[in-house]
Write a protein that holds these residues in place. Sequence first.
Motif, mmCIF file in Angstrom:
data_model
loop_
_atom_site.group_PDB
_atom_site.id
_atom_site.type_symbol
_atom_site.label_atom_id
_atom_site.label_comp_id
_atom_site.label_asym_id
_atom_site.label_seq_id
_atom_site.Cartn_x
_atom_site.Cartn_y
_atom_site.Cartn_z
ATOM 1 N N LEU A 132 0.713 -1.148 -0.262
ATOM 2 C CA LEU A 132 0.027 -0.059 -0.003
ATOM 3 C C LEU A 132 0.882 1.503 0.036
ATOM 4 N N GLU A 133 2.176 1.342 -0.368
ATOM 5 C CA GLU A 133 2.740 2.450 -0.562
ATOM 6 C C GLU A 133 2.344 3.583 -1.536
ATOM 7 N N GLY A 134 2.341 4.557 -0.762
ATOM 8 C CA GLY A 134 1.731 5.711 -1.732
ATOM 9 C C GLY A 134 0.108 5.800 -1.546
ATOM 10 N N VAL A 135 -0.497 5.358 -0.555
ATOM 11 C CA VAL A 135 -2.028 5.358 -0.074
ATOM 12 C C VAL A 135 -1.996 5.783 1.036
ATOM 13 N N ARG A 136 -2.887 7.116 1.017
ATOM 14 C CA ARG A 136 -3.180 7.864 2.312
ATOM 15 C C ARG A 136 -4.331 7.671 2.763
ATOM 16 N N VAL A 137 -4.105 7.340 4.221
ATOM 17 C CA VAL A 137 -5.304 6.841 4.856
ATOM 18 C C VAL A 137 -5.573 8.071 6.027
ATOM 19 N N LEU A 138 -6.742 8.772 6.346
ATOM 20 C CA LEU A 138 -7.128 9.382 7.203
ATOM 21 C C LEU A 138 -7.999 8.605 8.192
ATOM 22 N N ASP A 139 -7.614 8.434 9.619
ATOM 23 C CA ASP A 139 -8.236 7.705 10.396
ATOM 24 C C ASP A 139 -8.831 8.316 11.529
ATOM 25 N N PHE A 140 -10.059 8.425 11.736
ATOM 26 C CA PHE A 140 -10.956 9.088 12.730
ATOM 27 C C PHE A 140 -11.507 8.053 13.403
ATOM 28 N N THR A 141 -10.951 6.908 13.650
ATOM 29 C CA THR A 141 -11.468 5.826 14.277
ATOM 30 C C THR A 141 -11.062 5.735 16.077
ATOM 31 N N GLN A 142 -11.897 4.946 16.458
ATOM 32 C CA GLN A 142 -11.617 4.663 17.983
ATOM 33 C C GLN A 142 -12.143 3.294 18.510
ATOM 34 N N VAL A 180 -8.391 22.145 8.567
ATOM 35 C CA VAL A 180 -7.103 21.409 8.448
ATOM 36 C C VAL A 180 -7.466 19.881 7.937
ATOM 37 N N VAL A 181 -8.510 19.247 8.262
ATOM 38 C CA VAL A 181 -8.906 17.948 7.952
ATOM 39 C C VAL A 181 -9.257 18.283 6.284
ATOM 40 N N ARG A 182 -9.817 19.196 5.794
ATOM 41 C CA ARG A 182 -10.347 19.383 4.450
ATOM 42 C C ARG A 182 -9.320 19.575 3.551
ATOM 43 N N ASN A 183 -8.120 20.187 4.282
ATOM 44 C CA ASN A 183 -6.852 19.905 3.219
ATOM 45 C C ASN A 183 -6.131 18.796 3.482
ATOM 46 N N LEU A 184 -6.278 18.194 4.362
ATOM 47 C CA LEU A 184 -5.832 16.909 4.319
ATOM 48 C C LEU A 184 -6.598 15.586 3.329
ATOM 49 N N VAL A 185 -7.711 15.968 3.437
ATOM 50 C CA VAL A 185 -8.780 14.990 2.472
ATOM 51 C C VAL A 185 -8.286 15.293 0.972
ATOM 52 N N GLY A 186 -7.886 16.450 0.588
ATOM 53 C CA GLY A 186 -7.462 16.653 -0.842
ATOM 54 C C GLY A 186 -6.465 15.730 -1.367
ATOM 55 N N ASP A 187 -5.669 15.229 -0.568
ATOM 56 C CA ASP A 187 -4.371 14.197 -0.855
ATOM 57 C C ASP A 187 -4.648 12.707 -0.204
ATOM 58 N N ALA A 188 -5.791 12.454 0.407
ATOM 59 C CA ALA A 188 -6.255 11.431 0.608
ATOM 60 C C ALA A 188 -6.745 10.210 -0.108
ATOM 61 N N ASP A 189 -6.484 9.017 0.343
ATOM 62 C CA ASP A 189 -7.247 7.889 -0.726
ATOM 63 C C ASP A 189 -8.284 7.541 0.047
ATOM 64 N N ILE A 190 -8.314 7.215 1.537
ATOM 65 C CA ILE A 190 -9.118 6.581 2.271
ATOM 66 C C ILE A 190 -9.517 7.472 3.505
ATOM 67 N N PHE A 191 -10.721 7.428 3.811
ATOM 68 C CA PHE A 191 -11.178 8.108 4.995
ATOM 69 C C PHE A 191 -12.074 7.212 5.907
ATOM 70 N N LEU A 192 -11.682 6.969 7.050
ATOM 71 C CA LEU A 192 -12.307 5.972 8.067
ATOM 72 C C LEU A 192 -12.687 6.494 9.088
ATOM 73 N N GLN A 193 -14.161 6.473 9.495
ATOM 74 C CA GLN A 193 -14.516 7.126 10.854
ATOM 75 C C GLN A 193 -15.518 6.098 11.328
ATOM 76 N N ASN A 194 -15.445 5.980 12.971
ATOM 77 C CA ASN A 194 -16.660 5.173 13.341
ATOM 78 C C ASN A 194 -17.320 6.038 14.422
ATOM 79 N N TYR A 195 -17.491 7.259 14.212
ATOM 80 C CA TYR A 195 -18.441 7.971 14.977
ATOM 81 C C TYR A 195 -19.977 7.445 15.140
ATOM 82 N N ARG A 196 -20.628 8.015 16.012
ATOM 83 C CA ARG A 196 -22.048 7.720 15.948
ATOM 84 C C ARG A 196 -22.793 8.236 14.825
ATOM 85 N N LYS A 197 -23.978 7.690 14.457
ATOM 86 C CA LYS A 197 -24.598 8.095 13.162
ATOM 87 C C LYS A 197 -24.856 9.727 13.290
#
Length: 143
Positions: free
Chosen positions: A3-13, A85-102
């Motif tokens: 997965l080299e070159g894949v950027r993931v934003l991790d908002f999980t807990q 800041v998150v929106r700027n990171l999203v521009g270069d990300a491939d995957i966004f993961l989150q497990n917030y409540r609905k």
Amino acid sequence: MLLEGVRVLDFTQYLSGPSATRMLAELGADVIKVEALSGEQGRAMFTLSGIDRSLPGGRNSYFEANQRNKRSIALDLKQPEGVNVVRNLVGDADIFLQNYRKGVAERLGLGYEDLKAINLSLIHISEPTSPRLISYAVFCLKK
């Protein structure tokens, strides 16, 4: 690495999310863990149950095991600056993961529709409880 070159934003807990993103990091993805300024609640895991399994210096073994190979940033997502800041990171990300409540991601301005407007190719995963779902997302990226 696979997965080299894949950027993931991790908002999980807790359990499944941090474990899933840890596996992506172990496969070479650039995982950026985003936490509240107070830190992820998983930092207190085991101490809440009265069992102190923390490492020297107040570090927590559960948290450290699941956050290895990740970079991290602490943001206040209730403030416009933190969301920007998150929106700027999203521009270069491939995957966004989150497990917030609905509804929480949407309320913060980080729902699927919000992020799709920034990065149309972003894979947005909510509640990553299934390894099959994560595997499918990675398969889609590598096509």
